[in-house]
Design an enzyme around this catalytic site. Sequence first.
Site, PDB file in Angstrom:
ATOM      1  N   HIS A   1      -3.762  -5.004   0.890  1.00 42.38           N
ATOM      2  CA  HIS A   1      -3.185  -5.494   2.147  1.00 42.38           C
ATOM      3  C   HIS A   1      -3.196  -7.025   2.176  1.00 42.38           C
ATOM      4  O   HIS A   1      -4.219  -7.635   2.493  1.00 42.38           O
ATOM      5  CB  HIS A   1      -3.964  -4.933   3.335  1.00 42.38           C
ATOM      6  CG  HIS A   1      -3.700  -3.485   3.585  1.00 42.38           C
ATOM      7  ND1 HIS A   1      -2.644  -3.043   4.345  1.00 42.38           N
ATOM      8  CD2 HIS A   1      -4.343  -2.371   3.151  1.00 42.38           C
ATOM      9  CE1 HIS A   1      -2.647  -1.723   4.383  1.00 42.38           C
ATOM     10  NE2 HIS A   1      -3.661  -1.288   3.662  1.00 42.38           N
TER      11      HIS A   1
ATOM     12  N   GLU B   1      -1.865  -8.889   4.344  1.00 36.16           N
ATOM     13  CA  GLU B   1      -1.824  -9.391   5.718  1.00 36.16           C
ATOM     14  C   GLU B   1      -3.201  -9.609   6.326  1.00 36.16           C
ATOM     15  O   GLU B   1      -3.331 -10.321   7.331  1.00 36.16           O
ATOM     16  CB  GLU B   1      -1.006  -8.431   6.603  1.00 36.16           C
ATOM     17  CG  GLU B   1      -1.645  -7.088   6.878  1.00 36.16           C
ATOM     18  CD  GLU B   1      -1.373  -6.031   5.809  1.00 36.16           C
ATOM     19  OE1 GLU B   1      -1.514  -4.839   6.117  1.00 36.16           O
ATOM     20  OE2 GLU B   1      -1.028  -6.400   4.666  1.00 36.16           O
TER      21      GLU B   1
ATOM     22  N   CYS C   1       0.835  -1.204   0.000  1.00 35.06           N
ATOM     23  CA  CYS C   1       0.000   0.000   0.000  1.00 35.06           C
ATOM     24  C   CYS C   1       0.872   1.258   0.000  1.00 35.06           C
ATOM     25  O   CYS C   1       1.514   1.560  -0.995  1.00 35.06           O
ATOM     26  CB  CYS C   1      -0.979  -0.046   1.171  1.00 35.06           C
ATOM     27  SG  CYS C   1      -2.440   0.992   0.922  1.00 35.06           S
TER      28      CYS C   1
END
Length: 525
Positions: free
Chosen positions: A181, A183, A86
Amino acid sequence: MTENIHKHRILILDFGSQYTQLVARRVRELGVYCELWAWDVTEAQIREFNPSGIILSGGPESTTEENSPRAPEYVFEAGVPVFGVCYGMQTMAMQLGGHVEASNEREFGYAQVEVRTNSALIRGIEDSLTADGKPLLDVWMSHGDKVTAIPSDFVTVASTETCPFAIMANEEKRFYGVQFHPEVTHTRQGMRMLERFVRDICQCEALWTPAKIIDDAVNRIREQVGDDKVILGLSGGVDSSVTAMLLHRAIGKNLTCVFVDNGLLRLNEAEQVMDMFGDHFGLNIVHVPAEERFLTALKGENDPEAKRKIIGRVFVEVFDEEAFRLEDVKWLAQGTIYPDVIESAASATGKAHVIKSHHNVGGLPKEMKMGLVEPLKELFKDEVRKIGLELGLPYDMLYRHPFPGPGLGVRVLGEVKKEYCDLLRRADAIFIEELHKADLYNKVSQAFTVFLPVRSVGVMGDGRKYDWVVSLRAVETIDFMTAHWAHLPYDFLGRVSNRIINEVNGISRVVYDISGKPPATIEWE
């Protein structure tokens, strides 16, 4: 010779994203050690850390602003793979010759990216296919700015209709950037992408496992303290319990645990701690009954923050007194975990996020010339629990709901009295017992009972009574930053209420808290 479990390591530079710690936890879950540092590190610090790869986190700033954070130039000169997430992708693109612009609309939420070119980062990874057979990935976007031109030596790997460069790559230099993202769980293949980067591209071995972490911690404790004596404040919470077990394995009877019973614990908790650690595991424990001292100090105090400070102060006083009674103790052990120490590495600019510290012993008293032993300081909470299981601690203890450091001192609203604590303990035990019986305990994130210092009229048999009120609280959350109240079944709530009113003499009314966070907090005080 013990295996070096820090041999392969990832450096994560934090640009302030709320998800940065999650990135670190995901890397650890892949069996690879990593550390989280503020973005403005020096070349010398990076060289000394000697990472196998570097991840640039997301962040709330805009790369289009003049003073927004940038990755140190050495990151791109170190000769190791770099993964920008990002904001991390945006600063990578801008610093290497690309262009970033502020977008008219912030893109937040679910998106599908279409893969244009194969890349080592997403090799063999897809969620579905387009009509003409191109791979699609389901991802989670959260950005305002976007890359409008990538550096000349990069290629476009994937894009969306509104984001022309959702993934970019320089395969030769092993530089990768994603505008989403990986994660978060909403990016369905995110963990596999991180695995591709950490395990395949950076070639890190999975050395960071619970058994190896324990062996490493035990050896380091022995090297640090030798034959010296160590003291630990054991609360019965996860961090201090796992610390106690590690120290016991490393130095045996040279560890003395001090358990301060402040009268603000859950029902039978003091007995359970003494039975488990003293009788079952054979640790050397000093039990200090201090209920009267804590309640005397809290007498007349209604302010929540003042109560917290009083409880913390009295605990340190009691612990210090016990420590001075012991002879030849040279080390103080604490259950400090990694989120506690991240704050000390935060950037002086304030751009890096700050993590609230946990309730530890409160620092070394000036009169005590002791060294500090912190065997958990590299570990996240989920890792602490896993090594606790490996050390033989029971699952129910390691995975029970959070309990505040000040205990019932902040679950009795207003002034804390023994009568109130005794009533609350029994009511709360009934609530938790019923949650377990209904198989609901592990379906909510946290559940507890609050004592309200108000009386309410009730009817028992042919008579009326004027007794106290308690509130049940149960929430569902992922990160405890936000939370929804748990929609527990009405018949379940009715059963809990009936049991409390009938079995706890002194309580006449039970209510259920249906406040979310925000605007309310999870705890009442």
